[in-house]
Design a protein around this motif. Structure first.
Motif, short mmCIF file in Angstrom:
data_model
loop_
_atom_site.label_atom_id
_atom_site.label_comp_id
_atom_site.label_asym_id
_atom_site.label_seq_id
_atom_site.Cartn_x
_atom_site.Cartn_y
_atom_site.Cartn_z
N ALA A 48 3.69 56.12 -8.06
CA ALA A 48 2.32 55.62 -8.08
C ALA A 48 2.17 54.54 -9.16
O ALA A 48 1.48 53.54 -8.97
CB ALA A 48 1.34 56.77 -8.34
N ALA A 49 2.85 54.75 -10.28
CA ALA A 49 2.82 53.76 -11.37
C ALA A 49 3.58 52.50 -10.97
O ALA A 49 3.18 51.38 -11.31
CB ALA A 49 3.42 54.36 -12.64
N LEU A 50 4.69 52.68 -10.24
CA LEU A 50 5.47 51.53 -9.79
C LEU A 50 4.63 50.61 -8.91
O LEU A 50 4.66 49.38 -9.05
CB LEU A 50 6.69 51.99 -9.00
N LEU A 51 3.90 51.20 -7.97
CA LEU A 51 3.10 50.41 -7.04
C LEU A 51 2.05 49.60 -7.77
O LEU A 51 1.77 48.46 -7.41
CB LEU A 51 2.43 51.33 -6.00
N ARG A 52 1.49 50.18 -8.82
CA ARG A 52 0.41 49.49 -9.53
C ARG A 52 0.89 48.77 -10.78
O ARG A 52 0.26 47.81 -11.22
CB ARG A 52 -0.66 50.51 -9.95
N GLY A 53 1.98 49.24 -11.39
CA GLY A 53 2.29 48.80 -12.74
C GLY A 53 3.46 47.88 -12.94
O GLY A 53 3.68 47.41 -14.06
N GLY A 54 4.24 47.58 -11.90
CA GLY A 54 5.37 46.69 -12.10
C GLY A 54 4.97 45.31 -12.57
O GLY A 54 5.77 44.58 -13.14
N ALA A 55 3.70 44.96 -12.34
CA ALA A 55 3.24 43.60 -12.65
C ALA A 55 3.15 43.32 -14.14
O ALA A 55 3.28 42.18 -14.57
CB ALA A 55 1.87 43.38 -12.01
N ILE A 56 2.94 44.34 -14.94
CA ILE A 56 2.60 44.08 -16.34
C ILE A 56 3.74 43.48 -17.13
O ILE A 56 3.52 42.84 -18.16
CB ILE A 56 2.09 45.36 -17.04
N VAL A 57 4.98 43.68 -16.69
CA VAL A 57 6.11 43.21 -17.48
C VAL A 57 6.28 41.70 -17.42
O VAL A 57 7.04 41.13 -18.21
CB VAL A 57 7.42 43.90 -17.02
N VAL A 58 5.60 41.02 -16.50
CA VAL A 58 5.81 39.58 -16.36
C VAL A 58 4.54 38.76 -16.52
O VAL A 58 4.60 37.53 -16.48
CB VAL A 58 6.42 39.25 -14.98
N GLN A 59 3.41 39.39 -16.72
CA GLN A 59 2.16 38.63 -16.75
C GLN A 59 2.08 37.63 -17.90
O GLN A 59 1.63 36.49 -17.72
CB GLN A 59 0.97 39.58 -16.78
N LEU A 60 2.50 38.04 -19.08
CA LEU A 60 2.47 37.10 -20.20
C LEU A 60 3.48 35.97 -20.00
O LEU A 60 3.22 34.82 -20.36
CB LEU A 60 2.76 37.84 -21.51
N PHE A 61 4.64 36.29 -19.42
CA PHE A 61 5.62 35.25 -19.12
C PHE A 61 5.06 34.27 -18.09
O PHE A 61 5.24 33.05 -18.21
CB PHE A 61 6.91 35.87 -18.61
N ALA A 62 4.34 34.81 -17.09
CA ALA A 62 3.71 33.94 -16.08
C ALA A 62 2.66 33.05 -16.72
O ALA A 62 2.55 31.86 -16.40
CB ALA A 62 3.09 34.80 -14.98
N ALA A 63 1.86 33.63 -17.63
CA ALA A 63 0.83 32.85 -18.32
C ALA A 63 1.42 31.78 -19.21
O ALA A 63 0.85 30.69 -19.37
CB ALA A 63 -0.05 33.78 -19.14
N PHE A 64 2.58 32.06 -19.82
CA PHE A 64 3.27 31.11 -20.68
C PHE A 64 3.53 29.80 -19.92
O PHE A 64 3.33 28.69 -20.45
CB PHE A 64 4.58 31.73 -21.17
N HIS A 65 3.97 29.91 -18.69
CA HIS A 65 4.22 28.73 -17.87
C HIS A 65 2.94 28.22 -17.19
O HIS A 65 2.73 27.00 -17.09
CB HIS A 65 5.27 29.04 -16.81
#
Length: 401
Positions: A48-65
């Motif tokens: 359940a956490a995977l479905l909702r939470g995998g995104a958090i590890v890359v959001q700051l990296f995405a924002a950086f670019h």
């Protein structure tokens, strides 16, 4: 701004995406799928956490670019394709490996869910930046309420579709068909939003020399903005309902007969709650009452968890999921509008990423719930969830509109 065509495409995206993703709703169908292949309560919480939470590890990296991008849509289209492929291949893996190779099946589901959610980390930054560019503050709450209303309608259709598939086919084939069919349905939503008319952004930030320096600057922004700190903490704790939610369906399975029709009814009820509540959330948001929206939503979550402690009939569980559906949409509108209001235009991707990264840690509360249930009881599980939500309700009173 506020073009009608973009408004319609935003709604269509939400509508078809809801039909697709509700097929594996973490509070109803996904726990049953994981349980069918021998997964424990801890694995249910983890998936359940995977479905909702995998995104958090890359959001700051995405924002950086993303802070330097004048157009987000070219990058968002690539993410749409990855998400479609990840969802589709989960269904293929279930049919190919099925119950003959349950460990491979569970691993495939987990990998697919992670890729689907991981790619959403990029999509969330691009999507919200586009929304801020194409809709004004006053109209954004309205279009999001419409989007969530029709998303709930899509959820109703999804519930009926899921019930039909589960009744027509035997597991695990039925579970595979759920993912395969829904991947094509959500594809229509991706195609709709991919044609949005996005204006070129003139106010862009100069990218730092390194990602490490970007993280340091982002931390400085968070540390200096007290309003951002309060808002982030509130919506983080508001995810406290996830400590209990993925396991309510397993509790219900022990108390009542959960056939395909009953499961579909619970999904449908949750979507009805989301759909009808958006009349309220849209009105409140349009008038600038986003903090009130947050308070009401958190209160509904507390009520739902309290009801789950003594529920013993299908109708009681339908009421619980109705309240859950309403509260989730309310929190989504409140958190999205409040962050876009306080974020400067040139730093908007950073503000969005900061809030989403920190708040999304709450998605992993379902893992905590799995551990609590494994070692204790449903009573302890529900009590823990309510305590966290009460803390969120207290902090929501300190958020400034």
């Amino acid at each position: 701004m506020d073009k009608f065509s973009n408004h319609v495409k935003n709604i269509l995206h939400g509508f078809f995406l809801a039909i697709g993703t509700t097929i594996a709703e973490p509070s109803t169908i996904l726990p049953l799928i994981v349980n069918y292949f021998g997964g424990s309560s801890m694995l249910v919480g983890f998936f359940a956490a995977l479905l909702r939470g995998g995104a958090i590890v890359v959001q700051l990296f995405a924002a950086f670019h993303a802070q330097t991008y004048k157009l987000m849509m070219p990058y968002l289209r690539r993410i749409f394709f990855i998400r479609f492929l990840s969802w589709f291949l989960i269904g293929v893996a279930i049919i190919l490996f099925g119950e003959n190779y349950p460990n491979i099946t569970l691993a495939s589901i987990g990998f697919g869910l992670f890729m689907f959610s991981f790619s959403a980390g990029f999509a969330a930054i691009y999507f919200r930046e586009i929304m801020a560019k194409i809709f004004s503050h006053s109209f954004r709450g309205k279009t999001m309420a419409y989007r969530q209303f029709f998303s709930a309608v899509g959820g109703l259709i999804s519930g009926a579709l899921a019930a039909w598939i589960l009744e027509s086919f035997e597991p695990p084939q039925s579970y595979g068909y759920l993912f395969i069919i829904s991947s094509f349905i959500m594809g229509f939503g991706y195609l709709a939003f991919a044609t949005v008319d996005e204006p070129v952004k003139e106010e862009v930030s100069k990218k730092e020399s390194s990602f490490g320096k970007f993280l340091k600057n982002s931390y400085a922004i968070l540390k200096a903005d007290a309003h951002l700190q309060t808002q982030v903490t509130t919506f983080l704790l508001a995810y406290g309902y996830l400590i209990a939610l993925p396991f309510i369906i397993l509790d219900a399975q022990q108390k009542i007969d959960l056939d395909g029709i009953a499961i579909g009814s619970l999904i449908t009820t949750q979507m009805v709650g989301a759909m009808l509540s958006n009349f309220l959330w849209g009105t409140l948001s349009g008038r600038g009452y986003n903090t009130l929206t947050a308070k009401i939503s958190i209160s509904l979550q507390i009520t739902a968890i309290l009801l789950a402690t003594n529920a013993s009939s299908l109708y009681e569980y339908m009421l619980i999921f109705f309240l859950v559906g309403a509260s989730i949409d309310g929190n989504r509108i409140a958190s999205s509008n409040l962050i876009l209001k306080i974020a400067p235009a040139d730093k908007r991707p950073i503000y969005i990423a900061l809030q989403m990264n920190i708040v999304s840690l709450g998605i992993f509360f379902s893992i905590i719930g799995g551990v609590v249930l494994h070692f204790f009881s449903y009573t302890v599980l529900y009590t823990s969830s309510v305590i966290v939500l009460l803390a969120a309700l207290f902090l929501s009173c300190k958020i400034r509109e």
